[in-house]
Design a protein around this motif. Structure first.
Motif, PDB file in Angstrom:
ATOM      1  N   ALA A 128       0.831  -1.210   0.000  1.00  0.00           N
ATOM      2  CA  ALA A 128       0.000   0.000   0.000  1.00  0.00           C
ATOM      3  C   ALA A 128       0.861   1.254   0.000  1.00  0.00           C
ATOM      4  CB  ALA A 128      -0.933  -0.009   1.203  1.00  0.00           C
ATOM      5  N   LEU A 129       1.924   1.239   0.790  1.00  0.00           N
ATOM      6  CA  LEU A 129       2.743   2.448   0.939  1.00  0.00           C
ATOM      7  C   LEU A 129       3.584   2.733  -0.299  1.00  0.00           C
ATOM      8  CD1 LEU A 129       4.040   2.013   4.615  1.00  0.00           C
ATOM      9  CD2 LEU A 129       2.345   3.685   3.812  1.00  0.00           C
ATOM     10  N   SER A 130       4.136   1.690  -0.890  1.00  0.00           N
ATOM     11  CA  SER A 130       5.121   1.905  -1.952  1.00  0.00           C
ATOM     12  C   SER A 130       4.729   1.338  -3.307  1.00  0.00           C
ATOM     13  CB  SER A 130       6.470   1.311  -1.545  1.00  0.00           C
ATOM     14  OG  SER A 130       6.879   1.854  -0.318  1.00  0.00           O
ATOM     15  N   GLY A 131       3.684   0.501  -3.329  1.00  0.00           N
ATOM     16  CA  GLY A 131       3.214   0.007  -4.626  1.00  0.00           C
ATOM     17  C   GLY A 131       2.549   1.169  -5.344  1.00  0.00           C
ATOM     18  N   GLY A 132       2.362   1.076  -6.628  1.00  0.00           N
ATOM     19  CA  GLY A 132       1.756   2.189  -7.351  1.00  0.00           C
ATOM     20  C   GLY A 132       0.536   1.759  -8.121  1.00  0.00           C
TER      21      GLY A 132
ATOM     22  N   LYS B 230       0.759  -0.967  13.643  1.00  0.00           N
ATOM     23  CA  LYS B 230      -0.097  -1.859  14.424  1.00  0.00           C
ATOM     24  C   LYS B 230       0.562  -2.205  15.758  1.00  0.00           C
ATOM     25  CE  LYS B 230      -2.449  -4.029  10.520  1.00  0.00           C
ATOM     26  NZ  LYS B 230      -2.520  -5.198   9.636  1.00  0.00           N
ATOM     27  N   GLY B 231       1.888  -2.236  15.781  1.00  0.00           N
ATOM     28  CA  GLY B 231       2.630  -2.541  17.004  1.00  0.00           C
ATOM     29  C   GLY B 231       2.749  -1.370  17.967  1.00  0.00           C
ATOM     30  N   GLY B 232       2.193  -0.223  17.590  1.00  0.00           N
ATOM     31  CA  GLY B 232       2.189   0.926  18.484  1.00  0.00           C
ATOM     32  C   GLY B 232       3.419   1.813  18.379  1.00  0.00           C
ATOM     33  N   ASN B 233       4.170   1.673  17.267  1.00  0.00           N
ATOM     34  CA  ASN B 233       5.350   2.514  17.076  1.00  0.00           C
ATOM     35  C   ASN B 233       5.102   3.584  16.013  1.00  0.00           C
ATOM     36  OD1 ASN B 233       7.070   0.987  18.862  1.00  0.00           O
ATOM     37  ND2 ASN B 233       6.999  -0.635  17.290  1.00  0.00           N
ATOM     38  N   TYR B 234       5.921   4.626  16.085  1.00  0.00           N
ATOM     39  CA  TYR B 234       5.866   5.659  15.049  1.00  0.00           C
ATOM     40  C   TYR B 234       7.088   5.538  14.135  1.00  0.00           C
ATOM     41  CZ  TYR B 234       2.125   8.026  17.588  1.00  0.00           C
ATOM     42  OH  TYR B 234       0.936   8.333  18.187  1.00  0.00           O
ATOM     43  N   HIS B 235       6.870   5.575  12.828  1.00  0.00           N
ATOM     44  CA  HIS B 235       7.970   5.603  11.852  1.00  0.00           C
ATOM     45  C   HIS B 235       7.775   6.792  10.926  1.00  0.00           C
ATOM     46  CE1 HIS B 235       9.508   1.742  12.997  1.00  0.00           C
ATOM     47  NE2 HIS B 235       8.374   1.122  12.720  1.00  0.00           N
ATOM     48  N   ASP B 236       8.880   7.418  10.550  1.00  0.00           N
ATOM     49  CA  ASP B 236       8.774   8.453   9.511  1.00  0.00           C
ATOM     50  C   ASP B 236       8.314   7.822   8.197  1.00  0.00           C
ATOM     51  OD1 ASP B 236       9.541  10.688  10.948  1.00  0.00           O
ATOM     52  OD2 ASP B 236      11.683  10.320  10.613  1.00  0.00           O
ATOM     53  N   ILE B 237       7.413   8.497   7.520  1.00  0.00           N
ATOM     54  CA  ILE B 237       7.012   8.039   6.179  1.00  0.00           C
ATOM     55  C   ILE B 237       8.003   8.626   5.182  1.00  0.00           C
ATOM     56  CG2 ILE B 237       5.263   8.252   4.360  1.00  0.00           C
ATOM     57  CD1 ILE B 237       3.138   8.151   6.542  1.00  0.00           C
ATOM     58  N   ILE B 238       8.621   7.737   4.417  1.00  0.00           N
ATOM     59  CA  ILE B 238       9.519   8.210   3.367  1.00  0.00           C
ATOM     60  C   ILE B 238       9.019   7.678   2.037  1.00  0.00           C
ATOM     61  CG2 ILE B 238      11.601   8.514   4.778  1.00  0.00           C
ATOM     62  CD1 ILE B 238      12.403   5.669   3.801  1.00  0.00           C
ATOM     63  N   SER B 239       9.377   8.361   1.001  1.00  0.00           N
ATOM     64  CA  SER B 239       8.847   7.987  -0.305  1.00  0.00           C
ATOM     65  C   SER B 239       9.719   6.928  -0.944  1.00  0.00           C
ATOM     66  CB  SER B 239       8.789   9.213  -1.214  1.00  0.00           C
ATOM     67  OG  SER B 239       8.358   8.803  -2.487  1.00  0.00           O
ATOM     68  N   LEU B 240       9.144   5.729  -1.092  1.00  0.00           N
ATOM     69  CA  LEU B 240       9.801   4.689  -1.874  1.00  0.00           C
ATOM     70  C   LEU B 240       8.929   4.394  -3.081  1.00  0.00           C
ATOM     71  CD1 LEU B 240      10.790   2.298   1.040  1.00  0.00           C
ATOM     72  CD2 LEU B 240      12.336   3.734  -0.296  1.00  0.00           C
ATOM     73  N   GLY B 241       8.057   5.341  -3.391  1.00  0.00           N
ATOM     74  CA  GLY B 241       7.049   5.125  -4.430  1.00  0.00           C
ATOM     75  C   GLY B 241       7.651   4.769  -5.771  1.00  0.00           C
ATOM     76  N   TRP B 242       6.815   4.235  -6.605  1.00  0.00           N
ATOM     77  CA  TRP B 242       7.204   3.854  -7.950  1.00  0.00           C
ATOM     78  C   TRP B 242       7.646   5.098  -8.680  1.00  0.00           C
ATOM     79  CZ3 TRP B 242       5.887   4.995 -12.957  1.00  0.00           C
ATOM     80  CH2 TRP B 242       6.309   4.075 -13.930  1.00  0.00           C
ATOM     81  N   ASN B 243       8.815   5.034  -9.271  1.00  0.00           N
ATOM     82  CA  ASN B 243       9.371   6.236  -9.871  1.00  0.00           C
ATOM     83  C   ASN B 243      10.252   5.790 -11.020  1.00  0.00           C
ATOM     84  OD1 ASN B 243      10.974   8.424 -10.532  1.00  0.00           O
ATOM     85  ND2 ASN B 243      10.882   9.242  -8.458  1.00  0.00           N
ATOM     86  N   SER B 244       9.770   6.020 -12.212  1.00  0.00           N
ATOM     87  CA  SER B 244      10.423   5.421 -13.376  1.00  0.00           C
ATOM     88  C   SER B 244      11.803   6.002 -13.656  1.00  0.00           C
ATOM     89  CB  SER B 244       9.538   5.566 -14.608  1.00  0.00           C
ATOM     90  OG  SER B 244       9.497   6.906 -15.052  1.00  0.00           O
ATOM     91  N   LEU B 245      12.166   7.089 -12.991  1.00  0.00           N
ATOM     92  CA  LEU B 245      13.465   7.694 -13.285  1.00  0.00           C
ATOM     93  C   LEU B 245      14.518   7.449 -12.211  1.00  0.00           C
ATOM     94  CD1 LEU B 245      12.246  11.137 -14.628  1.00  0.00           C
ATOM     95  CD2 LEU B 245      13.157   9.255 -15.966  1.00  0.00           C
ATOM     96  N   LYS B 246      14.111   6.943 -11.055  1.00  0.00           N
ATOM     97  CA  LYS B 246      15.052   6.780  -9.950  1.00  0.00           C
ATOM     98  C   LYS B 246      15.983   5.603 -10.188  1.00  0.00           C
ATOM     99  CE  LYS B 246      14.845   9.411  -6.185  1.00  0.00           C
ATOM    100  NZ  LYS B 246      15.997  10.091  -5.628  1.00  0.00           N
ATOM    101  N   GLU B 247      17.141   5.735  -9.624  1.00  0.00           N
ATOM    102  CA  GLU B 247      18.147   4.680  -9.713  1.00  0.00           C
ATOM    103  C   GLU B 247      17.584   3.380  -9.149  1.00  0.00           C
ATOM    104  OE1 GLU B 247      22.648   6.012  -9.889  1.00  0.00           O
ATOM    105  OE2 GLU B 247      21.451   6.664  -8.220  1.00  0.00           O
ATOM    106  N   GLY B 248      17.896   2.294  -9.785  1.00  0.00           N
ATOM    107  CA  GLY B 248      17.541   0.989  -9.238  1.00  0.00           C
ATOM    108  C   GLY B 248      16.108   0.580  -9.511  1.00  0.00           C
ATOM    109  N   ASP B 249      15.328   1.457 -10.159  1.00  0.00           N
ATOM    110  CA  ASP B 249      13.944   1.077 -10.462  1.00  0.00           C
ATOM    111  C   ASP B 249      13.838   0.539 -11.881  1.00  0.00           C
ATOM    112  OD1 ASP B 249      12.728   3.322  -8.239  1.00  0.00           O
ATOM    113  OD2 ASP B 249      11.742   1.409  -8.524  1.00  0.00           O
TER     114      ASP B 249
END
Lengths: 346, 346
Positions: free
Chosen positions: B282-286, B327-346
């Motif tokens: 959900a977070l990083s799939g496009g 769900k485990g009750g922790n906070y994480h920073d949201i960072i963008s790993l979204g689908w990106n056709s120009l980024k390295e490694g994609d």
């Protein structure tokens, strides 16, 4: 790609690249409410709108061996603005989609955008949106142009009437001869990379191919003189093809007078040097981006004042066909041999 | 390309092909004054307009090994309509540019157009223009979509406020899992062309990848319920990326509650089968083409009625950052790993 620095596109990513390319863009037209940076641009049209799009593909529409990237960006905008002017409208916004392979650096893409922005500034048009993506191979540029005009003044292709005068702006065939020269020089270059490329002396015709302009001035002249052409089209596929579009869609015939077709002396002489009949450069060459239009006979004197408009023929009854009246005094049917990227043998 | 007949594109040429592809097109919207057949289409906008464009490149955005051409045409329209709906606007017109190599037959292009016209009919949109040209290799589709909405009801990304509720339509991550399955089956197929391709049982997630829909129904629901979201974006690059766009452009922070993120059971189970944490789909799939939006807290009860809208978080002060509450009750920073056709490694 003369610049020495090479920044890889992958180091920026899509959003980083878009930020870098568009950071200096400001909106000039009041109808451009919001530009790049959301799911869509926002426009508040003040009149009726016209909208057109053209896609340019590397290896089909341009060859990067002899096309500077800045010129390519400029031309990709011009070909679309030309379509807007051909509706007798004023372009206001463009959107640009670019697909690029990783053989291009960020600096190369910036050169394309320099050309795009140069055209936007010259023609007072806003770049309001687009898309930037990777390509496995080759460069693709798709431009959309949006223009405005009052309902009564929009001019289409299908409204020419018998008795109207057929006119064209500028001169024809130069872009085709420019391409012919560039292709010859490319061959020379490929055969002997150290050979001198001789383009000096051909500046005019090569410039017509590499950096065409759209005829804003002609549409401005119509407005000043209160002329509304009875039909209009831009000359992108050669005069023959465009005349046939007007005649077919307007259900009329036409006589085109060879003697009146404007061909620059540079084009004429270069055609003879290549063994091509100059009239064929005008009839079947493409990419002139001049305006072909018809006017009421009562507008003849207004149009005659303009040094860069030629009256080249007359609209006739449909049954009389679409004919070229040659310098030798003969009639020939006009057939379309225009530039056509999908036809066999092209 | 199941059809047996094969007509070469070169046998028709550009204008013949356009005539054949567009012969059955009629205009449905009163704002579409003139469609295909002139230098530009003519539009009489009744409200403020939004305009967007997306380019789809073979080998980057689609793989014809597992993408039927009709689905490709349909999807190329949908991804643009989704951007129009994300402005809370109603799409009215599209323009389509297609570049095709001669490995495609006229019948193949007709299949693409069947998909385009199917989407136009379903979403009540007019195909008013475009460009068709050759490509040396590969297929390129560029679609432009134009929509309308009253000035006060257009919704952008940069207007979320602290205290607003973060909502999303439908479910997320399915299109990404659909793509994962198709890529696996492609590998199976390439290794053993006679092997059975097993897609049965995965219809939902594969369908989300190959034939997505745009959320017209959600925008209609807003109109019925007199809801104007305080900000909106469509989910094309993954939830993380879209939340960050809203927060960055609105200068706000956000808490996203993992437990509330809607993931279909088919997606959830398939993700586990592939060893992927479902929330990451959900977070990083496009390519979900759902709508992510914020509403005033006072609209909570209206939105809660809708079975296909989930309240997934809350907009916070900018200084609190953009966080996932797990769900485990922790906070994480949201960072963008979204689908990106120009980024390295994609």
């Amino acid at each position: 790609m003369k610049k020495e620095q090479r920044t890889e596109i992958s180091s920026l990513g899509e959003f980083g690249l878009i930020d870098r390319l568009t950071k200096d863009i400001s909106l000039k037209n009041t109808s451009s409410i919001k530009g790049i940076g959301d799911d869509a641009a926002i426009i508040q049209a003040e009149k009726r709108q016209v909208i057109t799009t053209d896609i340019l593909i590397e290896g089909i529409h341009f060859d990067l061996v002899y096309t500077p990237l800045k010129h390519l960006g400029y031309k990709s905008v011009i070909v679309n603005l030309s379509d807007v002017y051909a509706m007798n409208a004023t372009p206001k916004q463009i959107l640009v989609s670019i697909a690029i392979s990783n053989r291009f650096s960020v600096e190369a893409i910036e050169e394309i955008y320099e050309g795009i922005e140069l055209a936007c500034n010259k023609y007072n048009v806003d770049l309001v949106g687009g898309d930037t993506t990777a390509s496995p191979k080759g460069l693709v540029i798709n431009v959309v142009a949006i223009g405005e005009q009052e309902k009564e003044k929009i001019v289409t292709r299908n409204t020419a009437k018998e008795g109207d005068l057929l006119c064209v702006s500028g001169d024809l065939g130069a872009a085709y001869m420019g391409l012919t020269i560039l292709q010859r020089e490319k061959q020379v270059f490929l055969n002997a990379p150290d050979a001198n490329i001789e383009l000096a002396g051909d500046n005019y015709i090569v410039g017509r191919q590499l950096k065409p302009e759209a005829r804003k001035d002609i549409v401005d002249f119509f407005a000043e003189q209160q002329i509304v052409p009875t039909s209009m089209i831009d000359v992108s596929d050669g005069l023959s093809s465009e005349i046939l579009h007007i005649c077919k869609q307007s259900n009329v015939g036409c006589q085109l007078n060879e003697e009146a077709v404007p061909i620059a002396s540079e084009t004429y002489n270069k055609a003879l040097e290549f063994g091509i009949d100059p009239i064929n450069c005008a009839l079947s060459g493409g990419e002139d981006y001049e305006l072909l239009f018809t006017i009421l006979p009562s507008d003849r004197s207004k149009v005659k004042q303009h040094p860069d408009i030629s009256i080249i023929g007359e609209i006739l009854d449909e049954n009389l066909g679409v004919k070229l009246f040659t310098k030798g005094g003969n009639y020939h049917d006009i057939i379309s041999l225009g530039w056509n990227s999908l036809k066999e043998g092209d």
